[in-house]
Design a protein around this motif. Sequence first.
Motif, PDB file in Angstrom:
ATOM      1  N   TYR B 157       0.816  -1.223   0.000  1.00  0.00           N
ATOM      2  CA  TYR B 157       0.000   0.000   0.000  1.00  0.00           C
ATOM      3  C   TYR B 157       0.851   1.276   0.000  1.00  0.00           C
ATOM      4  CZ  TYR B 157      -3.175   3.612   1.756  1.00  0.00           C
ATOM      5  OH  TYR B 157      -3.866   4.783   1.931  1.00  0.00           O
ATOM      6  N   MET B 158       2.093   1.204   0.502  1.00  0.00           N
ATOM      7  CA  MET B 158       2.885   2.435   0.665  1.00  0.00           C
ATOM      8  C   MET B 158       3.000   3.300  -0.603  1.00  0.00           C
ATOM      9  SD  MET B 158       4.329   4.675   2.459  1.00  0.00           S
ATOM     10  CE  MET B 158       4.338   4.086   4.147  1.00  0.00           C
ATOM     11  N   PRO B 159       3.331   2.727  -1.791  1.00  0.00           N
ATOM     12  CA  PRO B 159       3.426   3.592  -2.976  1.00  0.00           C
ATOM     13  C   PRO B 159       2.087   4.271  -3.299  1.00  0.00           C
ATOM     14  CG  PRO B 159       4.285   1.388  -3.456  1.00  0.00           C
ATOM     15  CD  PRO B 159       3.675   1.329  -2.088  1.00  0.00           C
ATOM     16  N   LEU B 160       0.980   3.565  -3.053  1.00  0.00           N
ATOM     17  CA  LEU B 160      -0.338   4.153  -3.312  1.00  0.00           C
ATOM     18  C   LEU B 160      -0.663   5.230  -2.286  1.00  0.00           C
ATOM     19  CD1 LEU B 160      -2.343   0.949  -4.252  1.00  0.00           C
ATOM     20  CD2 LEU B 160      -1.587   2.769  -5.785  1.00  0.00           C
ATOM     21  N   HIS B 161      -0.246   4.998  -1.019  1.00  0.00           N
ATOM     22  CA  HIS B 161      -0.444   5.993   0.035  1.00  0.00           C
ATOM     23  C   HIS B 161       0.277   7.297  -0.338  1.00  0.00           C
ATOM     24  CE1 HIS B 161      -1.361   7.390   4.080  1.00  0.00           C
ATOM     25  NE2 HIS B 161      -0.092   7.673   4.287  1.00  0.00           N
ATOM     26  N   ILE B 162       1.494   7.152  -0.849  1.00  0.00           N
ATOM     27  CA  ILE B 162       2.266   8.334  -1.252  1.00  0.00           C
ATOM     28  C   ILE B 162       1.617   8.994  -2.476  1.00  0.00           C
ATOM     29  CG2 ILE B 162       4.495   9.100  -2.190  1.00  0.00           C
ATOM     30  CD1 ILE B 162       5.799   6.871  -0.468  1.00  0.00           C
ATOM     31  N   TYR B 163       1.275   8.162  -3.488  1.00  0.00           N
ATOM     32  CA  TYR B 163       0.691   8.727  -4.712  1.00  0.00           C
ATOM     33  C   TYR B 163      -0.621   9.463  -4.414  1.00  0.00           C
ATOM     34  CZ  TYR B 163      -1.624   9.230  -9.164  1.00  0.00           C
ATOM     35  OH  TYR B 163      -2.293   9.773 -10.242  1.00  0.00           O
ATOM     36  N   PHE B 164      -1.542   8.795  -3.725  1.00  0.00           N
ATOM     37  CA  PHE B 164      -2.844   9.426  -3.474  1.00  0.00           C
ATOM     38  C   PHE B 164      -2.744  10.567  -2.460  1.00  0.00           C
ATOM     39  CE2 PHE B 164      -4.525   5.615  -5.574  1.00  0.00           C
ATOM     40  CZ  PHE B 164      -5.393   6.237  -6.459  1.00  0.00           C
ATOM     41  N   GLY B 165      -1.767  10.512  -1.570  1.00  0.00           N
ATOM     42  CA  GLY B 165      -1.534  11.627  -0.653  1.00  0.00           C
ATOM     43  C   GLY B 165      -1.170  12.881  -1.433  1.00  0.00           C
ATOM     44  N   LEU B 166      -0.241  12.723  -2.382  1.00  0.00           N
ATOM     45  CA  LEU B 166       0.166  13.875  -3.195  1.00  0.00           C
ATOM     46  C   LEU B 166      -0.957  14.283  -4.152  1.00  0.00           C
ATOM     47  CD1 LEU B 166       3.901  13.024  -3.931  1.00  0.00           C
ATOM     48  CD2 LEU B 166       2.997  14.868  -2.505  1.00  0.00           C
ATOM     49  N   PHE B 167      -1.696  13.302  -4.669  1.00  0.00           N
ATOM     50  CA  PHE B 167      -2.814  13.598  -5.570  1.00  0.00           C
ATOM     51  C   PHE B 167      -3.844  14.479  -4.846  1.00  0.00           C
ATOM     52  CE2 PHE B 167      -7.062  12.118  -7.215  1.00  0.00           C
ATOM     53  CZ  PHE B 167      -7.000  12.762  -8.433  1.00  0.00           C
ATOM     54  N   GLY B 168      -4.213  14.104  -3.624  1.00  0.00           N
ATOM     55  CA  GLY B 168      -5.179  14.892  -2.855  1.00  0.00           C
ATOM     56  C   GLY B 168      -4.668  16.297  -2.575  1.00  0.00           C
ATOM     57  N   PHE B 169      -3.365  16.397  -2.286  1.00  0.00           N
ATOM     58  CA  PHE B 169      -2.754  17.694  -1.997  1.00  0.00           C
ATOM     59  C   PHE B 169      -2.810  18.608  -3.227  1.00  0.00           C
ATOM     60  CE2 PHE B 169       1.344  20.165  -1.786  1.00  0.00           C
ATOM     61  CZ  PHE B 169       0.980  21.015  -0.758  1.00  0.00           C
ATOM     62  N   VAL B 170      -2.421  18.068  -4.382  1.00  0.00           N
ATOM     63  CA  VAL B 170      -2.439  18.860  -5.617  1.00  0.00           C
ATOM     64  C   VAL B 170      -3.887  19.217  -5.993  1.00  0.00           C
ATOM     65  CG1 VAL B 170      -1.924  18.807  -8.106  1.00  0.00           C
ATOM     66  CG2 VAL B 170      -0.254  17.937  -6.463  1.00  0.00           C
ATOM     67  N   LEU B 171      -4.794  18.279  -5.768  1.00  0.00           N
ATOM     68  CA  LEU B 171      -6.218  18.520  -6.030  1.00  0.00           C
ATOM     69  C   LEU B 171      -6.742  19.659  -5.144  1.00  0.00           C
ATOM     70  CD1 LEU B 171      -7.788  16.905  -8.105  1.00  0.00           C
ATOM     71  CD2 LEU B 171      -8.704  15.494  -6.274  1.00  0.00           C
ATOM     72  N   ALA B 172      -6.299  19.686  -3.885  1.00  0.00           N
ATOM     73  CA  ALA B 172      -6.712  20.756  -2.968  1.00  0.00           C
ATOM     74  C   ALA B 172      -6.234  22.106  -3.485  1.00  0.00           C
ATOM     75  CB  ALA B 172      -6.164  20.485  -1.570  1.00  0.00           C
TER      76      ALA B 172
END
Lengths: 241, 241
Positions: B157-172
């Motif tokens: 899950y770690m690579p997805l946690h990092i990817y979606f964490g940054l995705f949500g941040f950029v989306l914000a």
Amino acid sequence: MDEDATLTNFKVLYVVTQLCGLTMIILVSCWVGIHLGGVGGTANPKLEFNWHPLFMTIGLIFLYGNSILVYRGFRNVRKKTLKFAHAGIHLTAFVLTVIALITVFDSHNLPVPPIPNMYSLHSWIGMGAVIVFGLQYVAGFTAYLAPGWRQALKVAYMPLHIYFGLFGFVLAIASALMGITEKALFSISDYSSFSSSGVMANSLGCLYVIFGALVVYLVTEGSYKRKPLPEDAVLLTGVNE
Amino acid sequence: MDEDATLTNFKVLYVVTQLCGLTMIILVSCWVGIHLGGVGGTANPKLEFNWHPLFMTIGLIFLYGNSILVYRGFRNVRKKTLKFAHAGIHLTAFVLTVIALITVFDSHNLPVPPIPNMYSLHSWIGMGAVIVFGLQYVAGFTAYLAPGWRQALKVAYMPLHIYFGLFGFVLAIASALMGITEKALFSISDYSSFSSSGVMANSLGCLYVIFGALVVYLVTEGSYKRKPLPEDAVLLTGVNE
């Protein structure tokens, strides 16, 4: 996961990305054609404007995304050919972007009285994306195609070329989202009652985000990286993407 | 570049990022205070709205960014403490985000007649960012804090946690840019004549982009990665960030 399974995953996501990109272009065409009155020449600045979202979507989003995907999408083609494809698709994107800029400036300058230029955040961020794109093109072209920088500089610049390439791409998408927001508030009088034009515009915005997220994932996931071919050896730089 | 020089570079960029973030919060406060009439309670929905940009900037942008930076920014603190800090800062960000959502829904629902909710692209993308953030929080908390998933799942899950964490941040951030665009068009009558309110709003948007670009760079640049400490061994998962 073994290499074959990884590559299969990549291919599936690559196809989904392309379908998403094509749907995005169809949707912006429909929005412009059905709800914004179609496109026109300088005689009708309001319709001339409509080339702007259409050409920006094709150039600064779809082609830009595909150009950065080309190394991984066509991993069995030799590196030199891919470099030319990368530069060629980017050049096409740049030409469409310039036309898209001309049409929006015309649509502000030709009416009487004219509409001021470059006052909105959309225009600032959008111009920022175009400038990042343009500088990257010049730097990338001189570094990796002609005349080619010193080996050490090429290697040092590659991570920045990748970072700023993706930065410009994400900036273009953020800018497109603001563009939709502006156009919806200016032109869709019943935006707040979930009219078909408004819902279509919002759906287009969501597609930009999904397309962008897929492209960024496909080009940053380590296991999807293209491996150098034996033929690449002649121009091997120590940096393989 | 040797390790000391790399770490010095990181520190300089880290300080620049924090200064940029603080300037962003000061600027949004000034914009709200000077140009939008300040903040207020439910008795004045228009002023109650003004909490929305303020709390979203502090929560979903500044604290969100700092929470993902915490591992690299405090690299000499042991991993377990950093995990609690990461979860704690994110929780604070989430509480501010919920308050920011309540104030905007109030500002739509309390006036007579009420303003429709969730019709704009800003609201769709913004809600998307909040949902990505919320799902990530639940998944990250259960995976890495309590009860903790199976080792193989944690690693997967770690690579997805990092990817979606940054995705949500950029989306914000993309969502904040659309929010500024909306508010500027609704509330700044002289936006197109480069009024101080309009220029301030646009500058705030540029700061969001610079802050976001710096955070993403600092957390994705490979040479800035935190190295595990000897004390981390007890909870070493094979995934070190």
